[in-house]
Design a protein around this motif. Structure first.
Motif, PDB file in Angstrom:
ATOM      1  N   THR A  90       0.855  -1.188   0.000  1.00 12.37           N
ATOM      2  CA  THR A  90       0.000   0.000   0.000  1.00 12.37           C
ATOM      3  C   THR A  90       0.894   1.242   0.000  1.00 12.37           C
ATOM      4  O   THR A  90       2.101   1.150   0.241  1.00 12.37           O
ATOM      5  CB  THR A  90      -0.892   0.041   1.253  1.00 12.37           C
ATOM      6  OG1 THR A  90      -0.035   0.145   2.408  1.00 12.37           O
ATOM      7  CG2 THR A  90      -1.740  -1.211   1.384  1.00 12.37           C
ATOM      8  N   ASN A  91       0.305   2.382  -0.263  1.00  9.48           N
ATOM      9  CA  ASN A  91       1.078   3.622  -0.211  1.00  9.48           C
ATOM     10  C   ASN A  91       1.463   3.940   1.230  1.00  9.48           C
ATOM     11  O   ASN A  91       0.740   3.609   2.160  1.00  9.48           O
ATOM     12  CB  ASN A  91       0.242   4.788  -0.754  1.00  9.48           C
ATOM     13  CG  ASN A  91       0.017   4.636  -2.244  1.00  9.48           C
ATOM     14  OD1 ASN A  91       0.719   3.889  -2.914  1.00  9.48           O
ATOM     15  ND2 ASN A  91      -0.967   5.342  -2.763  1.00  9.48           N
ATOM     16  N   GLY A  92       2.599   4.605   1.384  1.00 10.53           N
ATOM     17  CA  GLY A  92       2.997   5.065   2.699  1.00 10.53           C
ATOM     18  C   GLY A  92       2.233   6.316   3.059  1.00 10.53           C
ATOM     19  O   GLY A  92       1.433   6.788   2.266  1.00 10.53           O
ATOM     20  N   PRO A  93       2.427   6.909   4.215  1.00  9.30           N
ATOM     21  CA  PRO A  93       3.254   6.361   5.291  1.00  9.30           C
ATOM     22  C   PRO A  93       2.600   5.135   5.936  1.00  9.30           C
ATOM     23  O   PRO A  93       1.427   4.880   5.709  1.00  9.30           O
ATOM     24  CB  PRO A  93       3.339   7.536   6.287  1.00  9.30           C
ATOM     25  CG  PRO A  93       2.147   8.386   5.995  1.00  9.30           C
ATOM     26  CD  PRO A  93       1.832   8.202   4.549  1.00  9.30           C
ATOM     27  N   ALA A  94       3.386   4.454   6.738  1.00 10.69           N
ATOM     28  CA  ALA A  94       2.942   3.215   7.394  1.00 10.69           C
ATOM     29  C   ALA A  94       2.441   2.201   6.375  1.00 10.69           C
ATOM     30  O   ALA A  94       1.353   1.645   6.502  1.00 10.69           O
ATOM     31  CB  ALA A  94       1.882   3.507   8.450  1.00 10.69           C
ATOM     32  N   ALA A  95       3.244   1.980   5.324  1.00 12.50           N
ATOM     33  CA  ALA A  95       2.863   1.033   4.276  1.00 12.50           C
ATOM     34  C   ALA A  95       2.844  -0.391   4.827  1.00 12.50           C
ATOM     35  O   ALA A  95       3.603  -0.719   5.741  1.00 12.50           O
ATOM     36  CB  ALA A  95       3.852   1.113   3.121  1.00 12.50           C
ATOM     37  N   HIS A  96       1.953  -1.184   4.265  1.00 14.07           N
ATOM     38  CA  HIS A  96       1.916  -2.593   4.638  1.00 14.07           C
ATOM     39  C   HIS A  96       1.588  -3.420   3.390  1.00 14.07           C
ATOM     40  O   HIS A  96       1.376  -2.854   2.314  1.00 14.07           O
ATOM     41  CB  HIS A  96       0.913  -2.830   5.764  1.00 14.07           C
ATOM     42  CG  HIS A  96      -0.462  -2.358   5.425  1.00 14.07           C
ATOM     43  ND1 HIS A  96      -0.867  -1.062   5.647  1.00 14.07           N
ATOM     44  CD2 HIS A  96      -1.508  -2.975   4.844  1.00 14.07           C
ATOM     45  CE1 HIS A  96      -2.109  -0.917   5.241  1.00 14.07           C
ATOM     46  NE2 HIS A  96      -2.522  -2.067   4.744  1.00 14.07           N
ATOM     47  N   ILE A  97       1.531  -4.730   3.555  1.00 19.37           N
ATOM     48  CA  ILE A  97       1.211  -5.575   2.414  1.00 19.37           C
ATOM     49  C   ILE A  97      -0.294  -5.504   2.185  1.00 19.37           C
ATOM     50  O   ILE A  97      -1.077  -5.910   3.040  1.00 19.37           O
ATOM     51  CB  ILE A  97       1.677  -7.024   2.661  1.00 19.37           C
ATOM     52  CG1 ILE A  97       3.215  -7.064   2.750  1.00 19.37           C
ATOM     53  CG2 ILE A  97       1.177  -7.942   1.540  1.00 19.37           C
ATOM     54  CD1 ILE A  97       3.788  -8.423   3.073  1.00 19.37           C
ATOM     55  N   GLY A  98      -0.688  -4.949   1.023  1.00 21.93           N
ATOM     56  CA  GLY A  98      -2.109  -4.798   0.741  1.00 21.93           C
ATOM     57  C   GLY A  98      -2.709  -6.089   0.230  1.00 21.93           C
ATOM     58  O   GLY A  98      -3.833  -6.448   0.557  1.00 21.93           O
ATOM     59  N   ASP A  99      -1.924  -6.810  -0.571  1.00 20.65           N
ATOM     60  CA  ASP A  99      -2.414  -8.039  -1.170  1.00 20.65           C
ATOM     61  C   ASP A  99      -1.230  -8.871  -1.657  1.00 20.65           C
ATOM     62  O   ASP A  99      -0.172  -8.320  -1.952  1.00 20.65           O
ATOM     63  CB  ASP A  99      -3.306  -7.691  -2.378  1.00 20.65           C
ATOM     64  CG  ASP A  99      -4.527  -8.595  -2.442  1.00 20.65           C
ATOM     65  OD1 ASP A  99      -4.477  -9.688  -1.848  1.00 20.65           O
ATOM     66  OD2 ASP A  99      -5.506  -8.199  -3.092  1.00 20.65           O
ATOM     67  N   VAL A 100      -1.436 -10.171  -1.715  1.00 19.15           N
ATOM     68  CA  VAL A 100      -0.407 -11.050  -2.274  1.00 19.15           C
ATOM     69  C   VAL A 100      -1.067 -11.861  -3.375  1.00 19.15           C
ATOM     70  O   VAL A 100      -2.092 -12.506  -3.153  1.00 19.15           O
ATOM     71  CB  VAL A 100       0.175 -11.995  -1.203  1.00 19.15           C
ATOM     72  CG1 VAL A 100       1.242 -12.896  -1.812  1.00 19.15           C
ATOM     73  CG2 VAL A 100       0.754 -11.207  -0.034  1.00 19.15           C
ATOM     74  N   LEU A 101      -0.492 -11.798  -4.572  1.00 20.72           N
ATOM     75  CA  LEU A 101      -1.082 -12.476  -5.727  1.00 20.72           C
ATOM     76  C   LEU A 101      -0.262 -13.717  -6.086  1.00 20.72           C
ATOM     77  O   LEU A 101       0.962 -13.635  -6.257  1.00 20.72           O
ATOM     78  CB  LEU A 101      -1.095 -11.508  -6.924  1.00 20.72           C
ATOM     79  CG  LEU A 101      -1.691 -12.061  -8.208  1.00 20.72           C
ATOM     80  CD1 LEU A 101      -3.208 -12.068  -8.127  1.00 20.72           C
ATOM     81  CD2 LEU A 101      -1.235 -11.239  -9.404  1.00 20.72           C
ATOM     82  N   ASP A 102      -0.932 -14.859  -6.188  1.00 18.42           N
ATOM     83  CA  ASP A 102      -0.262 -16.071  -6.676  1.00 18.42           C
ATOM     84  C   ASP A 102      -0.188 -16.016  -8.188  1.00 18.42           C
ATOM     85  O   ASP A 102      -1.185 -15.696  -8.843  1.00 18.42           O
ATOM     86  CB  ASP A 102      -1.068 -17.313  -6.282  1.00 18.42           C
ATOM     87  CG  ASP A 102      -0.871 -17.668  -4.835  1.00 18.42           C
ATOM     88  OD1 ASP A 102       0.293 -17.678  -4.389  1.00 18.42           O
ATOM     89  OD2 ASP A 102      -1.874 -17.915  -4.143  1.00 18.42           O
ATOM     90  N   VAL A 103       0.968 -16.346  -8.735  1.00 19.64           N
ATOM     91  CA  VAL A 103       1.125 -16.352 -10.191  1.00 19.64           C
ATOM     92  C   VAL A 103       1.200 -17.816 -10.628  1.00 19.64           C
ATOM     93  O   VAL A 103       2.206 -18.481 -10.398  1.00 19.64           O
ATOM     94  CB  VAL A 103       2.391 -15.586 -10.614  1.00 19.64           C
ATOM     95  CG1 VAL A 103       2.522 -15.563 -12.131  1.00 19.64           C
ATOM     96  CG2 VAL A 103       2.373 -14.178 -10.044  1.00 19.64           C
ATOM     97  N   PRO A 104       0.110 -18.332 -11.222  1.00 20.56           N
ATOM     98  CA  PRO A 104       0.007 -19.783 -11.380  1.00 20.56           C
ATOM     99  C   PRO A 104       0.641 -20.370 -12.650  1.00 20.56           C
ATOM    100  O   PRO A 104       0.719 -21.583 -12.761  1.00 20.56           O
ATOM    101  CB  PRO A 104      -1.517 -19.989 -11.426  1.00 20.56           C
ATOM    102  CG  PRO A 104      -2.053 -18.736 -12.029  1.00 20.56           C
ATOM    103  CD  PRO A 104      -1.116 -17.634 -11.635  1.00 20.56           C
ATOM    104  N   MET A 105       1.084 -19.536 -13.586  1.00 20.29           N
ATOM    105  CA  MET A 105       1.541 -20.135 -14.852  1.00 20.29           C
ATOM    106  C   MET A 105       2.727 -21.064 -14.608  1.00 20.29           C
ATOM    107  O   MET A 105       3.649 -20.721 -13.876  1.00 20.29           O
ATOM    108  CB  MET A 105       1.974 -19.067 -15.866  1.00 20.29           C
ATOM    109  CG  MET A 105       0.862 -18.211 -16.379  1.00 20.29           C
ATOM    110  SD  MET A 105       0.719 -16.790 -15.334  1.00 20.29           S
ATOM    111  CE  MET A 105       2.235 -15.938 -15.714  1.00 20.29           C
TER     112      MET A 105
END
Ligand code: ATP
Ligand code: MG
Length: 264
Positions: free
Chosen positions: A213-228
């Motif tokens: 996510t945008n800062g300040p205090a950025a964190h992991i917004g999402d994690v995408l699996d790449v399946p190919m």
């Protein structure tokens, strides 16, 4: 299952004068051995700060990094970094730049002859064996970046940390280097964390894409699996529905859910 590499509730603040800036808040991620992770997010959100914490170059304010069950909080040869701006020593030849790192890590372990062969082997891996006697000023940007990657690989790190490794390169050189890194990852099975701004690069190379996510205090917004499945071929992927879906998910995250807000 315990993670091979664990980012454990990492907070990072920088204090300057009387004020404190919260850059990262509660960043946690479990990474498996051999996984290729990309980190993507807008400029200034704290990606390099996170990579530097994993490298042990910057201390976390809270939380930490655990590699194979042990906390790491200082730099070590088990985590090699390749920076965006080539960081070769200009007065040393291509070979000597790699040799310096190899001597540092393996001087008590490998003989002189073994270390020599190991340097040549790693330069060959990135197709730079032919330029071993050249100085950094005599080779192109893409070639310098190859040598930086060879130097990092030669340390046989458990984790390879790449901070926008191809950012300064033209599109064609970039594509060649991405292909080399994919081949090296396929044959050596390194665990990789790569920061990038390039959505296609992230989708092409990664097993998972971590979106900040945008800062300040950025964190992991999402994690995408790449399946190919691998090996992946860039031309075939252009029309692959799974590829297009991943690309769309990352673009939507960056440009709809977390639009870049220029600091005033
Ligand atoms: N040593 C430092 N002291 C104070 N603030 C810092 C320091 N290093 C980084 N910052 C601040 O932390 C924030 C994140 O910086 P960082 O370099 O990690 O961003 P980034 O996501 O890598 O950006 P870019 O994509 O532009 O490389 C920025 O606001 C930056 O000003
Ligand atoms: Mg950065």
């Amino acid at each position: 299952m315990t993670a091979y590499l664990k980012l454990d509730h990492i907070d990072k603040s920088f204090a300057r004068g009387g004020s404190t800036t919260d850059v990262l808040r509660e960043v946690s991620l479990d990474i498996a051995k051999g996984e290729y992770i990309s980190v993507i997010g807008h400029s200034g959100c704290g990606k390099s700060t996170l990579l530097n914490i994993v490298a042990g170059l910057t201390p976390a304010t809270h939380g930490g990094v655990i590699l194979e069950g042990a906390e790491v909080n200082s730099p070590g040869p088990d985590r090699a970094v390749v920076f965006q701006n080539h960081s070769l020593l200009p007065w040393l030849s291509v070979y000597d730049n790699v040799r310096l790192a190899v001597d540092k890590v393996f001087s008590g372990v490998k003989s002189r002859a073994e270390r020599h062969d190991w340097c040549l082997h790693n330069l060959d891996l990135v197709q730079m064996g032919h330029a071993r006697d050249k100085r950094p000023s005599e080779i192109s940007g893409g070639m310098k970046q190859r040598v930086g990657i060879a130097r990092a690989l030669a340390m046989q790190p458990k984790v390879l940390l790449l901070d926008e490794p191809f950012g300064a390169l033209d599109a064609l050189t970039r594509a060649h280097l991405q292909d080399s890194v994919m081949q090296i990852h396929a044959s050596l099975g390194n665990t990789v964390i790569m920061i990038t701004h390039d959505v296609d690069e992230a989708v092409l190379l990664s097993d998972r894409i971590v979106m900040m996510t945008n800062g300040p205090a950025a964190h992991i917004g999402d994690v995408l699996d790449v399946p190919m499945p691998r090996p992946r071929r860039r031309l075939e992927l252009v029309t692959d529905p799974a590829y297009l879906k991943c690309r769309e998910a990352v673009l939507k995250f960056l440009y709809e859910r977390h639009r870049f807000v220029e600091a005033a």
